[in-house]
Write a protein that holds these residues in place. Structure first.
Motif, PDB file in Angstrom:
ATOM      1  N   VAL A 326      53.693  -3.467 -23.525  1.00  0.00           N
ATOM      2  CA  VAL A 326      54.158  -4.418 -22.516  1.00  0.00           C
ATOM      3  C   VAL A 326      55.177  -3.755 -21.598  1.00  0.00           C
ATOM      4  CG1 VAL A 326      55.531  -6.518 -22.158  1.00  0.00           C
ATOM      5  CG2 VAL A 326      53.669  -6.511 -23.841  1.00  0.00           C
ATOM      6  N   ILE A 327      56.126  -3.030 -22.176  1.00  0.00           N
ATOM      7  CA  ILE A 327      57.150  -2.364 -21.363  1.00  0.00           C
ATOM      8  C   ILE A 327      56.528  -1.311 -20.449  1.00  0.00           C
ATOM      9  CG2 ILE A 327      59.154  -0.828 -21.474  1.00  0.00           C
ATOM     10  CD1 ILE A 327      59.974  -2.311 -24.041  1.00  0.00           C
ATOM     11  N   GLN A 330      54.950  -2.645 -17.212  1.00  0.00           N
ATOM     12  CA  GLN A 330      55.760  -3.289 -16.172  1.00  0.00           C
ATOM     13  C   GLN A 330      55.451  -2.689 -14.804  1.00  0.00           C
ATOM     14  OE1 GLN A 330      59.770  -2.656 -17.533  1.00  0.00           O
ATOM     15  NE2 GLN A 330      59.730  -4.340 -19.002  1.00  0.00           N
ATOM     16  N   GLN A 331      55.017  -3.558 -13.885  1.00  0.00           N
ATOM     17  CA  GLN A 331      54.826  -3.208 -12.473  1.00  0.00           C
ATOM     18  C   GLN A 331      53.805  -2.099 -12.253  1.00  0.00           C
ATOM     19  OE1 GLN A 331      58.907  -2.422 -11.296  1.00  0.00           O
ATOM     20  NE2 GLN A 331      59.220  -4.556 -10.716  1.00  0.00           N
ATOM     21  N   ARG A 386      62.373   2.486 -17.790  1.00  0.00           N
ATOM     22  CA  ARG A 386      61.456   2.172 -18.885  1.00  0.00           C
ATOM     23  C   ARG A 386      61.859   2.920 -20.153  1.00  0.00           C
ATOM     24  NH1 ARG A 386      60.509  -0.293 -15.052  1.00  0.00           N
ATOM     25  NH2 ARG A 386      58.576  -0.535 -13.869  1.00  0.00           N
ATOM     26  N   GLN A 418      65.493 -10.319 -24.430  1.00  0.00           N
ATOM     27  CA  GLN A 418      65.995 -10.317 -23.060  1.00  0.00           C
ATOM     28  C   GLN A 418      67.431  -9.791 -22.961  1.00  0.00           C
ATOM     29  OE1 GLN A 418      64.586 -13.520 -20.306  1.00  0.00           O
ATOM     30  NE2 GLN A 418      63.927 -14.518 -22.196  1.00  0.00           N
ATOM     31  N   ILE A 423      64.286  -5.521 -20.149  1.00  0.00           N
ATOM     32  CA  ILE A 423      63.335  -6.522 -20.639  1.00  0.00           C
ATOM     33  C   ILE A 423      63.736  -7.883 -20.087  1.00  0.00           C
ATOM     34  CG2 ILE A 423      62.378  -7.690 -22.663  1.00  0.00           C
ATOM     35  CD1 ILE A 423      62.628  -5.160 -24.210  1.00  0.00           C
ATOM     36  N   TRP A 426      59.312 -11.871 -18.003  1.00  0.00           N
ATOM     37  CA  TRP A 426      57.888 -11.496 -18.021  1.00  0.00           C
ATOM     38  C   TRP A 426      57.556 -10.704 -19.280  1.00  0.00           C
ATOM     39  CZ3 TRP A 426      55.377  -6.731 -18.053  1.00  0.00           C
ATOM     40  CH2 TRP A 426      54.016  -6.740 -17.751  1.00  0.00           C
ATOM     41  N   SER A 427      58.341  -9.685 -19.569  1.00  0.00           N
ATOM     42  CA  SER A 427      58.081  -8.847 -20.741  1.00  0.00           C
ATOM     43  C   SER A 427      58.240  -9.640 -22.035  1.00  0.00           C
ATOM     44  CB  SER A 427      59.033  -7.640 -20.755  1.00  0.00           C
ATOM     45  OG  SER A 427      58.834  -6.823 -19.633  1.00  0.00           O
ATOM     46  N   ASP A 446      53.504 -12.924 -13.542  1.00  0.00           N
ATOM     47  CA  ASP A 446      52.411 -11.978 -13.732  1.00  0.00           C
ATOM     48  C   ASP A 446      51.487 -11.986 -12.515  1.00  0.00           C
ATOM     49  OD1 ASP A 446      50.843 -10.279 -15.851  1.00  0.00           O
ATOM     50  OD2 ASP A 446      49.357 -11.605 -14.928  1.00  0.00           O
TER      51      ASP A 446
END
Length: 484
Positions: A326-327, A330-331, A386, A418, A423, A426-427, A446
């Motif tokens: 997931v991390i 990101q983007q 990241r 969080q 994080i 979204w993550s 997302d």
């Protein structure tokens, strides 16, 4: 889902697989309880008693059928209970049974933020039995499966099922099932095959139809990481590391769909057998085998896109791995995240032997990632932000400050995630969706969701999603599948 007795009897006479795991039938003339899919001669209506779970059937003196094998029935998902707290406790007890642990009930209550007395009360209201009876049933059904489907010695079966001693295991087994564990192995009946030779162990995992096999297989195939996992037709294969009783076990698993039987054939490497219960639980979550389409599909009908029956929520065989992915996602696109993850595996993954060509690496553990040189991780093409997020997560998991499994308390876990650098919501929502198996997760920003809904307004999309509670994570899967 509560059935009146007449409706329950109709489900039994038609062998309706949609009620498998939600309905058990005790037959007073034999003292045995069955699944609704059992193919023995249908008992007379007046001889049937109906129960919503196996623990209630056993607490009323019924023992499990050797033909339909109640231990193979699908379980319950996180929102099945009208009292989510009681269901959360049930998940913790199931996890403990499969991990071979013995958690004191006050500790379970403390983790849920309630008193021991309050937990006992709401648990009995929701499940009809005490927490201890529920845990004992889970352990005995796991033991019955190990005795029937593996060649593990009875002593190892007792330990793997969470019993502190062979004597206590034998006593509980005889009290509930009116036969000794060794007698069950001597008299397996028509439903159980003879023991397999030493080597990989094969188990049957049931699910409730319909099941969107194509969607699940495509999801995993599009994200498969070379060396760690592979998809071949209806078979998913992967390497796996499991921490069991302070021992690191490594091996592989293969899960092959058998649509005609509404089952998955799970093959497990010999090295993972001591943790077989935990591996089975992980793979049930990974393939979302306990979902109930009868509850989910009517809600998803309102989600934009073509009708898809039996959508599942692909989960995690390795929860830390899912969180890392997931991390890294990101983007970036799915393909880019896959590339970054593959580089991480190639650099830090430990080798492992499997019978499958190209499947030869374990995903790096939380401790390995936490202790790695951040400059080395950065050279893989992972940006500094990241890297910080990856190593903060890895350290929290390795130190036990964050637990990633479906029995973990949702809100405290989301807050802890969080609080880590890098994080956000979204993550955290995606980790809840895939690692914690939370069926109502909603990653509001997302881009795939927004594209599928034809908007760039995350607030508008969130408002639209309110109609899909408590199955919004399944709505996410439908929207994603529409784009793939």
């Amino acid at each position: 889902m509560t059935l009146h007795d007449d409706a329950a009897y109709r489900a039994l006479t038609t062998h309706d697989a949609r009620f498998d795991g939600r309905l058990f039938v005790g037959v007073t003339s034999t003292g045995i309880y069955c699944r609704p899919v059992c193919r023995v001669r249908t008992p007379r209506r007046e001889n049937c008693r109906f129960f919503p779970n196996a623990a209630q059937a056993e607490s009323n003196g019924f023992r499990p059928c050797l033909r339909c094998r109640p231990e193979l029935a699908p379980g319950l998902s996180l929102t099945d209970s009208s009292q989510v707290l009681a269901q959360q406790a049930a998940l913790m007890l199931e996890s403990a049974a499969h991990e071979g642990l013995d958690p004191p009930l006050p500790a379970v209550a403390a983790r849920l933020g309630v008193t021991d007395r309050h937990l006992r009360r709401i648990f009995a209201q929701a499940h009809g039995v005490t927490p201890i009876d529920y845990l004992t049933t889970q352990r005995l059904l796991l033991a019955k499966r190990l005795l029937t489907d593996t060649v593990l010695p009875v002593t190892q079966v007792a330990l793997a099922s969470g019993f502190a001693s062979l004597r206590r295991f034998n006593a509980a087994f005889v009290e509930r099932y009116r036969m000794s564990p060794s007698a069950l192995r001597r008299d397996r009946g028509e439903a159980a095959p003879p023991p397999a030779p030493a080597g990989p162990t094969s188990l049957r995992l049931a699910y409730r139809p319909p099941y969107d096999i194509d969607g699940v297989v495509r999801f995993f195939a599009n994200r498969a990481i070379a060396g760690v996992e592979a998809v071949d037709g209806l078979a998913l294969r992967r390497t796996l590391a499991v921490e069991h009783r302070a021992q690191a076990l490594t091996g592989w698993v293969e899960a092959r769909f058998v649509p005609a039987r509404h089952e998955v054939q799970l093959v497990i490497a010999p090295a993972l057998l001591p943790a077989l219960g935990a591996v089975v639980q992980r793979m049930r979550q990974c393939l979302d085998l306990d979902a109930d389409p009868a509850q989910i599909d009517p809600v998803l009908a309102a989600v934009p896109g073509a009708l898809r029956e039996g959508i599942r929520l692909p989960g995690a065989a390795d929860a830390f791995e899912s969180a890392v992915r997931v991390i890294l996602g990101q983007q970036v696109t799915v393909a880019a995240a896959r590339t970054l993850t593959r580089r991480l595996v190639e650099r830090f993954g430990m080798p492992v032997e499997t019978p499958f060509a190209g499947l030869d690496r374990l995903f790096p553990s939380a401790r390995i990632v936490a202790e790695a040189d951040p400059e080395v991780i950065g050279k893989l093409g992972i940006v500094r932000q990241r890297v910080r997020a990856l190593q903060a997560l890895a350290a929290a998991v390795a130190e036990g400050r964050i637990e990633l499994h479906r029995a973990a308390p949702l809100q405290p876990t989301l807050e802890a995630l969080q609080a880590l650098p890098g994080i956000g919501d979204w993550s955290a929502q995606l980790i809840a969706m895939r690692a914690l198996a939370w069926p109502d997760a909603w990653p509001a920003t997302d881009i795939g969701i927004l594209n599928a809904l034809g908007t760039r307004d995350a607030r508008l999309a969130a408002q639209q999603s309110e109609a899909w509670r408590p199955w919004r994570a399944y709505a996410v899967m439908k929207l994603w599948l529409n784009l793939e």
